[in-house]
Scaffold this motif. Structure first.
Motif, PDB file in Angstrom:
ATOM      1  N   VAL A  68       0.820  -1.214   0.000  1.00  0.00           N
ATOM      2  CA  VAL A  68       0.000   0.000   0.000  1.00  0.00           C
ATOM      3  C   VAL A  68       0.856   1.267   0.000  1.00  0.00           C
ATOM      4  O   VAL A  68       0.413   2.320  -0.482  1.00  0.00           O
ATOM      5  N   ASP A  69       2.081   1.174   0.507  1.00  0.00           N
ATOM      6  CA  ASP A  69       2.939   2.368   0.533  1.00  0.00           C
ATOM      7  C   ASP A  69       3.300   2.818  -0.876  1.00  0.00           C
ATOM      8  O   ASP A  69       3.694   3.964  -1.081  1.00  0.00           O
ATOM      9  N   ALA A  70       3.178   1.908  -1.842  1.00  0.00           N
ATOM     10  CA  ALA A  70       3.486   2.251  -3.232  1.00  0.00           C
ATOM     11  C   ALA A  70       2.251   2.718  -3.995  1.00  0.00           C
ATOM     12  O   ALA A  70       2.329   3.020  -5.183  1.00  0.00           O
ATOM     13  N   ALA A  85      -0.504   0.037  10.481  1.00  0.00           N
ATOM     14  CA  ALA A  85       0.006  -1.336  10.482  1.00  0.00           C
ATOM     15  C   ALA A  85      -0.316  -2.071   9.179  1.00  0.00           C
ATOM     16  O   ALA A  85       0.273  -3.105   8.889  1.00  0.00           O
ATOM     17  N   SER A  86      -1.260  -1.554   8.398  1.00  0.00           N
ATOM     18  CA  SER A  86      -1.664  -2.245   7.166  1.00  0.00           C
ATOM     19  C   SER A  86      -0.595  -2.070   6.097  1.00  0.00           C
ATOM     20  O   SER A  86      -0.135  -0.963   5.849  1.00  0.00           O
ATOM     21  N   ARG A  87      -0.185  -3.166   5.455  1.00  0.00           N
ATOM     22  CA  ARG A  87       0.880  -3.116   4.443  1.00  0.00           C
ATOM     23  C   ARG A  87       0.423  -3.567   3.063  1.00  0.00           C
ATOM     24  O   ARG A  87       1.061  -3.265   2.068  1.00  0.00           O
ATOM     25  N   SER A  88      -0.657  -4.364   2.998  1.00  0.00           N
ATOM     26  CA  SER A  88      -1.201  -4.741   1.691  1.00  0.00           C
ATOM     27  C   SER A  88      -2.722  -4.790   1.815  1.00  0.00           C
ATOM     28  O   SER A  88      -3.268  -4.808   2.924  1.00  0.00           O
ATOM     29  N   GLU A  89      -3.392  -4.781   0.652  1.00  0.00           N
ATOM     30  CA  GLU A  89      -4.846  -4.586   0.699  1.00  0.00           C
ATOM     31  C   GLU A  89      -5.483  -5.161  -0.554  1.00  0.00           C
ATOM     32  O   GLU A  89      -4.888  -5.125  -1.641  1.00  0.00           O
ATOM     33  N   ILE A  90      -6.694  -5.681  -0.405  1.00  0.00           N
ATOM     34  CA  ILE A  90      -7.495  -6.034  -1.577  1.00  0.00           C
ATOM     35  C   ILE A  90      -8.881  -5.434  -1.381  1.00  0.00           C
ATOM     36  O   ILE A  90      -9.448  -5.513  -0.283  1.00  0.00           O
ATOM     37  N   VAL A 109       1.199  -7.522   6.475  1.00  0.00           N
ATOM     38  CA  VAL A 109       2.444  -7.784   5.750  1.00  0.00           C
ATOM     39  C   VAL A 109       2.237  -7.486   4.265  1.00  0.00           C
ATOM     40  O   VAL A 109       1.090  -7.505   3.783  1.00  0.00           O
ATOM     41  N   VAL A 110       3.324  -7.205   3.554  1.00  0.00           N
ATOM     42  CA  VAL A 110       3.214  -6.999   2.105  1.00  0.00           C
ATOM     43  C   VAL A 110       2.861  -8.326   1.439  1.00  0.00           C
ATOM     44  O   VAL A 110       3.077  -9.404   2.007  1.00  0.00           O
TER      45      VAL A 110
END
Lengths: 183, 183
Positions: A118-120, A130-135, A157-158
């Protein structure tokens, strides 16, 4: 019937098997019940407990739930906005314009957003640092194909999600879209 | 603002302090937002994470959430019914008549039900066989004093709740009642 058993998942099942159980249980729970708040509340619980039963990265899911089209969206030319619906996890952002973040992109394009990091993602809204990936998967009305809600799942986590998640969450979105009366 | 921090509770606080934080955070989250689904979803998260931060018996809470007045309640002379709203925990019963169980009693009498042992409550509805004690607090509209929802919290051990829970959950119910636009 003890409903809580519906969200008990065996500990050694595959992600495919967990999602199959989610879909089967959701279909049973929605049978004869079209209230969208009730159905999204139970669906969030099913998803949460499915992820928690799986190995990494799925058990690192830290938020699973829904946003719906806000009936108090600002008038055009402003973009419409999403409003927080039932979920499991920590307190979340209340409203999200269609123009912002991963949820907004899914709602605006009516297309699943599978975000490994998500940072990208430009304009990512960090409800939880704390969230690093998402759908995020849009939920459409079966007839008018209007976006009425989204499924949103975050992972700490990513690379938390893959094409299996996409496949089954899109099936769940289709089931939810046709199983509820939308406001 | 990272909203998730609102549901982060220190591990060494008292039950009174945890509830004070729930009330303070809820008041902040409801400020400028009167959507009942949004507000109940965040309130369920606040409650859940507060209980999980406390020592026994509070950390044995296994369900925290809401039921609301079902707009599709059967016509009189049948009793009205509650329908499942936002919650945290396992999948739950979808509808509950005012005439049944602890939730129904709270809704029908507009009075808090503090049940040390649900097995001793006549007509208890076992959505989850693991639940052993329960507190249910009615949420009323501030003007017409009509029951529009209930707070329902279940615990996996007997005597999970006491007068402190009653006091603060009744404060939360009052805050929620006046902070949302009810359907």
């Amino acid at each position: 019937m003890v409903h809580a058993d519906a969200s008990t998942f065996a500990s050694n099942i595959s992600k495919e098997e967990a999602y199959e159980q989610v879909l089967m249980q959701a279909e049973g729970l929605f049978d004869g019940q079209r209230n969208w708040v009730c159905n999204l509340s139970n669906a969030a619980s099913l998803l949460w407990h499915a992820y928690k039963s799986l190995p990494e990265p799925s058990n690192q899911v830290n938020w699973a739930g829904f946003y719906t089209l806000d009936p108090l969206s600002p008038p055009p030319p402003n973009p419409p906005q999403l409003i927080l619906g039932p979920f499991q996890g920590k307190v979340a952002c209340q409203t999200i314009p269609f123009s912002r973040g991963v949820c907004g992109a899914a709602a605006a394009t009516a297309a699943t957003q599978l975000i490994p990091d998500v940072d990208a993602f430009p304009g990512h809204i960090a409800c939880d640092g704390a969230s690093r990936s998402e759908i995020v998967v849009p939920i459409l009305t079966p007839d008018t194909k209007k976006v009425v809600a989204i499924i949103d799942v975050d992972c700490a986590v990513v690379n938390g999600f893959d094409e299996t998640d996409r496949k089954y969450l899109e099936q769940l979105a289709e089931l939810i879209g046709k199983s509820c009366d939308w406001p």
